[in-house]
Enzyme design. Structure first.
Site, mmCIF file in Angstrom:
data_model
loop_
_atom_site.group_PDB
_atom_site.id
_atom_site.type_symbol
_atom_site.label_atom_id
_atom_site.label_comp_id
_atom_site.label_asym_id
_atom_site.label_seq_id
_atom_site.Cartn_x
_atom_site.Cartn_y
_atom_site.Cartn_z
ATOM 1 N N HIS A 33 3.151 3.789 6.177
ATOM 2 C CA HIS A 33 2.541 3.222 7.389
ATOM 3 C C HIS A 33 3.596 2.487 8.193
ATOM 4 C CE1 HIS A 33 2.003 0.474 3.977
ATOM 5 N NE2 HIS A 33 2.161 -0.525 4.830
ATOM 6 N N VAL A 38 0.863 -1.187 0.000
ATOM 7 C CA VAL A 38 0.000 0.000 0.000
ATOM 8 C C VAL A 38 0.893 1.229 0.000
ATOM 9 C CG1 VAL A 38 -1.794 1.253 1.220
ATOM 10 C CG2 VAL A 38 -1.829 -1.252 1.221
HETATM 11 P P1 AMP Z 1 2.746 -3.181 3.348
HETATM 12 O O1 AMP Z 1 3.114 -4.496 2.751
HETATM 13 O O2 AMP Z 1 3.819 -2.666 4.305
HETATM 14 O O3 AMP Z 1 2.365 -2.154 2.310
HETATM 15 O O4 AMP Z 1 1.504 -3.460 4.264
HETATM 16 C C1 AMP Z 1 0.186 -3.243 3.880
HETATM 17 C C2 AMP Z 1 -0.693 -3.808 4.974
HETATM 18 O O5 AMP Z 1 -1.996 -3.271 4.820
HETATM 19 C C3 AMP Z 1 -0.834 -5.331 4.937
HETATM 20 O O6 AMP Z 1 -0.358 -5.874 6.181
HETATM 21 C C4 AMP Z 1 -2.331 -5.551 4.740
HETATM 22 O O7 AMP Z 1 -2.831 -6.668 5.448
HETATM 23 C C5 AMP Z 1 -2.904 -4.241 5.256
HETATM 24 N N1 AMP Z 1 -4.213 -3.871 4.729
HETATM 25 C C6 AMP Z 1 -4.609 -3.894 3.436
HETATM 26 N N2 AMP Z 1 -5.870 -3.462 3.330
HETATM 27 C C7 AMP Z 1 -6.295 -3.161 4.577
HETATM 28 C C8 AMP Z 1 -7.514 -2.664 5.132
HETATM 29 N N3 AMP Z 1 -8.585 -2.376 4.373
HETATM 30 N N4 AMP Z 1 -7.580 -2.473 6.479
HETATM 31 C C9 AMP Z 1 -6.532 -2.762 7.263
HETATM 32 N N5 AMP Z 1 -5.354 -3.223 6.799
HETATM 33 C C10 AMP Z 1 -5.228 -3.428 5.478
#
Ligand code: AMP
Length: 117
Positions: free
Chosen positions: A99, A95
Site C-alpha cells: 500500500h 499490513v
Molecule cells: P503500514 O504500517 O505501512 O503497514 O500501514 C498500515 C496502515 O493501515 C496503518 O496506517 C493503519 O492505520 C491502516 N489500517 C489498518 N487497518 C485499517 C482499516 N481497517 N481501514 C483503513 N486503514 C487501516
C-alpha cells in the site's frame, strides 16, 4: 491468500473508499496521521515491495498516478504531500498487502526521526 485490505477491496469490510478501478482501490486510513491520509492498494495481493517484479511496473506507476489524482481532489497538491511505502519490519510495515500512503493537509516535518547522537 487474503488480507485485511483484500477484504476491503472486495467490500467485505467497511471502509471509506475514495477511488476504485480494475487495478487499485484507495480508502482513508482508519488511524490518520494527517488531515488527508489515504491508502492506495493493488486489488491483487502483493505482500511487500520485495515481491514486486518487472511485470508490476505499470501497476506501481498507476498507484503513483492515482495518488496524484487524489492529491488534486483533496486539494493538497499545490501545498504538497508525501507518498510512503513501508517494507517489512525495519520499514514499519504492519499490513502485508502492498500500500502507498498519501499524506498531506499539514506540514509533515522531517521524513525520518533521527536517532539522538
Ligand atoms: P503500514 O504500517 O505501512 O503497514 O500501514 C498500515 C496502515 O493501515 C496503518 O496506517 C493503519 O492505520 C491502516 N489500517 C489498518 N487497518 C485499517 C482499516 N481497517 N481501514 C483503513 N486503514 C487501516
Amino acid at each position: 491468500m487474503t488480507t485485511l485490505f483484500a477484504k476491503i477491496v472486495r467490500g467485505e469490510i467497511p471502509s471509506d473508499t475514495v477511488y476504485q478501478d480494475e487495478q487499485v482501490t484507495a480508502f482513508r486510513d482508519i488511524n490518520p496521521a494527517a488531515p488527508t491520509h489515504i491508502l492506495i492498494v493493488p486489488n491483487r495481493v502483493i505482500p511487500t515491495v520485495n515481491d514486486l517484479t518487472t511485470d508490476d511496473e505499470q501497476l506501481v506507476g498507476h498507484m503513483v498516478l492515482v495518488a496524484k489524482l487524489l492529491a488534486e481532489q483533496e486539494e493538497i497538491a499545490e501545498d504538497g504531500f508525501r507518498l510512503i511505502i513501508n517494507c517489512n519490519k525495519n520499514g514499519g510495515q504492519v499490513v502485508y498487502h502492498l500500500h502507498l500512503h498519501l499524506l498531506g493537509g499539514r506540514p509533515l516535518g522531517p521524513m525520518v526521526v533521527r536517532p539522538k547522537a
